[in-house]
Design a protein around this motif. Structure first.
Motif, mmCIF file in Angstrom:
data_model
loop_
_atom_site.group_PDB
_atom_site.id
_atom_site.type_symbol
_atom_site.label_atom_id
_atom_site.label_comp_id
_atom_site.label_asym_id
_atom_site.label_seq_id
_atom_site.Cartn_x
_atom_site.Cartn_y
_atom_site.Cartn_z
ATOM 1 N N ARG A 26 19.702 58.856 90.218
ATOM 2 C CA ARG A 26 20.371 59.797 91.135
ATOM 3 C C ARG A 26 21.311 60.722 90.380
ATOM 4 N NH1 ARG A 26 23.932 57.915 94.948
ATOM 5 N NH2 ARG A 26 23.560 59.740 96.244
ATOM 6 N N ILE A 27 21.997 60.186 89.383
ATOM 7 C CA ILE A 27 22.940 60.992 88.609
ATOM 8 C C ILE A 27 22.189 61.992 87.734
ATOM 9 C CG2 ILE A 27 24.690 60.914 86.787
ATOM 10 C CD1 ILE A 27 25.523 58.171 87.941
ATOM 11 N N LEU A 28 21.171 61.526 87.039
ATOM 12 C CA LEU A 28 20.391 62.411 86.175
ATOM 13 C C LEU A 28 19.714 63.509 86.999
ATOM 14 C CD1 LEU A 28 18.820 59.718 83.829
ATOM 15 C CD2 LEU A 28 20.603 61.377 83.214
ATOM 16 N N ASP A 29 19.217 63.159 88.168
ATOM 17 C CA ASP A 29 18.569 64.156 89.035
ATOM 18 C C ASP A 29 19.587 65.201 89.507
ATOM 19 O OD1 ASP A 29 16.206 62.812 88.742
ATOM 20 O OD2 ASP A 29 16.259 61.857 90.722
ATOM 21 N N THR A 30 20.776 64.746 89.847
ATOM 22 C CA THR A 30 21.826 65.668 90.301
ATOM 23 C C THR A 30 22.210 66.643 89.201
ATOM 24 O OG1 THR A 30 22.723 64.109 91.924
ATOM 25 C CG2 THR A 30 24.216 65.813 91.112
ATOM 26 N N ILE A 31 22.443 66.127 87.998
ATOM 27 C CA ILE A 31 22.822 66.984 86.875
ATOM 28 C C ILE A 31 21.684 67.931 86.506
ATOM 29 C CG2 ILE A 31 23.463 66.972 84.430
ATOM 30 C CD1 ILE A 31 24.902 64.326 84.945
ATOM 31 N N ALA A 32 20.457 67.457 86.610
ATOM 32 C CA ALA A 32 19.304 68.293 86.287
ATOM 33 C C ALA A 32 19.074 69.397 87.314
ATOM 34 C CB ALA A 32 18.055 67.426 86.181
ATOM 35 N N ARG A 33 19.604 69.204 88.517
ATOM 36 C CA ARG A 33 19.359 70.152 89.609
ATOM 37 C C ARG A 33 20.475 71.177 89.775
ATOM 38 N NH1 ARG A 33 21.090 69.365 94.621
ATOM 39 N NH2 ARG A 33 21.418 67.139 94.197
ATOM 40 N N LEU A 34 21.724 70.764 89.594
ATOM 41 C CA LEU A 34 22.851 71.666 89.855
ATOM 42 C C LEU A 34 22.993 72.712 88.753
ATOM 43 C CD1 LEU A 34 25.658 69.319 91.234
ATOM 44 C CD2 LEU A 34 24.582 71.231 92.419
ATOM 45 N N PRO A 35 23.115 73.982 89.114
ATOM 46 C CA PRO A 35 23.234 75.052 88.117
ATOM 47 C C PRO A 35 24.653 75.122 87.544
ATOM 48 C CG PRO A 35 23.286 75.982 90.319
ATOM 49 C CD PRO A 35 23.061 74.503 90.500
ATOM 50 N N ARG A 36 24.886 74.401 86.473
ATOM 51 C CA ARG A 36 26.221 74.337 85.875
ATOM 52 C C ARG A 36 26.743 75.716 85.467
ATOM 53 N NH1 ARG A 36 29.135 72.670 81.013
ATOM 54 N NH2 ARG A 36 30.525 70.920 81.508
ATOM 55 N N GLU A 37 25.843 76.613 85.097
ATOM 56 C CA GLU A 37 26.271 77.941 84.642
ATOM 57 C C GLU A 37 26.997 78.720 85.733
ATOM 58 O OE1 GLU A 37 22.133 78.603 86.358
ATOM 59 O OE2 GLU A 37 23.140 77.053 85.167
ATOM 60 N N ARG A 38 26.751 78.393 86.995
ATOM 61 C CA ARG A 38 27.410 79.101 88.095
ATOM 62 C C ARG A 38 28.834 78.611 88.343
ATOM 63 N NH1 ARG A 38 22.211 78.992 92.215
ATOM 64 N NH2 ARG A 38 20.750 80.022 90.787
ATOM 65 N N PHE A 39 29.227 77.570 87.637
ATOM 66 C CA PHE A 39 30.589 77.047 87.742
ATOM 67 C C PHE A 39 31.418 77.387 86.499
ATOM 68 C CE2 PHE A 39 28.119 74.640 90.727
ATOM 69 C CZ PHE A 39 28.983 74.404 91.790
ATOM 70 N N VAL A 40 30.834 78.198 85.631
ATOM 71 C CA VAL A 40 31.477 78.575 84.372
ATOM 72 C C VAL A 40 31.846 80.048 84.430
ATOM 73 C CG1 VAL A 40 31.092 78.791 81.879
ATOM 74 C CG2 VAL A 40 30.196 76.821 83.109
ATOM 75 N N ALA A 41 32.993 80.416 83.852
ATOM 76 C CA ALA A 41 33.397 81.815 83.794
ATOM 77 C C ALA A 41 32.335 82.640 83.072
ATOM 78 C CB ALA A 41 34.734 81.942 83.075
ATOM 79 N N GLU A 42 32.173 83.871 83.491
ATOM 80 C CA GLU A 42 31.160 84.754 82.909
ATOM 81 C C GLU A 42 31.253 84.811 81.386
ATOM 82 O OE1 GLU A 42 27.852 86.948 83.022
ATOM 83 O OE2 GLU A 42 28.851 86.486 84.931
ATOM 84 N N SER A 43 32.477 84.802 80.868
ATOM 85 C CA SER A 43 32.672 84.927 79.421
ATOM 86 C C SER A 43 32.198 83.706 78.645
ATOM 87 C CB SER A 43 34.157 85.174 79.119
ATOM 88 O OG SER A 43 34.955 84.132 79.664
ATOM 89 N N HIS A 44 32.033 82.576 79.337
ATOM 90 C CA HIS A 44 31.598 81.339 78.676
ATOM 91 C C HIS A 44 30.233 80.856 79.161
ATOM 92 C CE1 HIS A 44 36.062 81.114 78.146
ATOM 93 N NE2 HIS A 44 35.682 80.767 76.937
ATOM 94 N N ARG A 45 29.549 81.683 79.932
ATOM 95 C CA ARG A 45 28.320 81.224 80.586
ATOM 96 C C ARG A 45 27.240 80.810 79.592
ATOM 97 N NH1 ARG A 45 27.481 84.078 86.080
ATOM 98 N NH2 ARG A 45 29.392 82.867 86.344
ATOM 99 N N ALA A 46 27.206 81.478 78.444
ATOM 100 C CA ALA A 46 26.195 81.129 77.437
ATOM 101 C C ALA A 46 26.402 79.727 76.880
ATOM 102 C CB ALA A 46 26.226 82.153 76.297
ATOM 103 N N LEU A 47 27.606 79.177 77.074
ATOM 104 C CA LEU A 47 27.927 77.836 76.578
ATOM 105 C C LEU A 47 27.900 76.792 77.684
ATOM 106 C CD1 LEU A 47 30.944 78.769 74.253
ATOM 107 C CD2 LEU A 47 28.597 78.261 73.550
ATOM 108 N N ALA A 48 27.365 77.144 78.842
ATOM 109 C CA ALA A 48 27.413 76.252 80.005
ATOM 110 C C ALA A 48 26.788 74.898 79.738
ATOM 111 C CB ALA A 48 26.732 76.906 81.203
ATOM 112 N N TYR A 49 25.787 74.841 78.841
ATOM 113 C CA TYR A 49 25.089 73.582 78.595
ATOM 114 C C TYR A 49 25.316 73.058 77.178
ATOM 115 C CZ TYR A 49 23.048 74.545 83.084
ATOM 116 O OH TYR A 49 22.901 74.790 84.431
ATOM 117 N N ALA A 50 26.328 73.600 76.511
ATOM 118 C CA ALA A 50 26.672 73.135 75.167
ATOM 119 C C ALA A 50 27.558 71.897 75.250
ATOM 120 C CB ALA A 50 27.384 74.233 74.392
ATOM 121 N N ASP A 51 27.593 71.133 74.178
ATOM 122 C CA ASP A 51 28.381 69.895 74.116
ATOM 123 C C ASP A 51 29.832 70.218 73.751
ATOM 124 O OD1 ASP A 51 29.057 67.206 74.102
ATOM 125 O OD2 ASP A 51 28.426 66.915 72.022
ATOM 126 N N VAL A 52 30.475 71.023 74.601
ATOM 127 C CA VAL A 52 31.867 71.434 74.366
ATOM 128 C C VAL A 52 32.617 71.430 75.689
ATOM 129 C CG1 VAL A 52 31.361 72.855 72.333
ATOM 130 C CG2 VAL A 52 31.257 73.887 74.618
#
Length: 219
Positions: A26-52
């Motif tokens: 359930r957790i992996l499916d949720t993370i795989a489905r939710l668009p994390r980039e839409r919760f990140v500021a435009e200036s950092h969007r390219a790093l939305a899925y980086a390990d930072v």
């Protein structure tokens, strides 16, 4: 350059989150489905899925994806449960909590972060997360929850928050002094024994406002 966010999300799950002992479907499916980039500021969007950890303002940051995954893994939410989140931040973890639980109340001290998170959640059609702009240490409520997620570090274990936990409920928190911080899960025993504490892993987070350690002076 156009970023394939869906591919980046898949890579994040498979190469970052899953290898860090996050295994609940359930957790992996949720993370795989939710668009994390839409919760990140435009200036950092390219790093939305980086390990930072990404800055969100006020000296605070968005957790690394692996830490978000481990937080959700520790809480092990059921679909019918109610959650209290302390520190809304970007609203991404709030969205994950909302996808996994029945109802979420999220407390955010900074009005601009709370407003931005509300807008993001509404845009994603997430209607079971309610954000209150308040300081948790001044918040009063008679309501209790099945789980509490503390999104910032505290110097000492926040046992005072257990008053909002139902018997058998659990609280995730990162505590200690930087850089030697530890994630822990407190469980409400539901009896006179009070609570138990499970040590989970070492990590580091910015402190919640009002929860940093008292400065120590040495000669």
């Amino acid at each position: 350059m156009t970023i394939d966010y869906a591919k980046a999300r898949e890579t994040m799950v498979e190469q970052q989150v899953r290898p860090w002992d996050v295994f609940q479907p359930r957790i992996l499916d949720t993370i795989a489905r939710l668009p994390r980039e839409r919760f990140v500021a435009e200036s950092h969007r390219a790093l939305a899925y980086a390990d930072v950890a990404l800055p969100i303002g006020h000296g605070e940051s968005m957790m690394k994806p692996v830490l978000e995954g481990r937080t959700l893994q520790a809480l092990s939410l059921e679909a019918g449960e109610d959650v209290l989140e302390i520190g809304t931040g970007s609203g991404y973890l709030s969205a994950c909590l909302g996808a996994l639980a029945r109802d979420v109340v999220s407390l955010e001290i900074h009005a601009d972060l709370a407003d931005a998170a509300r807008a993001r959640l509404e845009a994603e059609g997430i209607g079971n997360v309610r954000i209150e702009t308040t300081d948790v240490f001044a918040w009063n409520s008679d309501r209790t929850f099945d789980a509490i997620c503390v999104g910032g570090a505290v110097a000492t274990l926040p046992t005072a928050l257990l008053k909002w936990l139902r018997p058998g409920g659990r609280l995730f928190v990162v505590h200690g002094r930087a850089p030697a911080m530890e994630a822990a899960l407190l469980r409400h025993a539901g009896n006179a024994a009070g609570h138990s504490v499970d040590s989970l892993f070492e990590t580091e987070l910015p402190y919640l406002i009002g929860a940093a350690p008292t400065p120590q002076f040495t000669l």
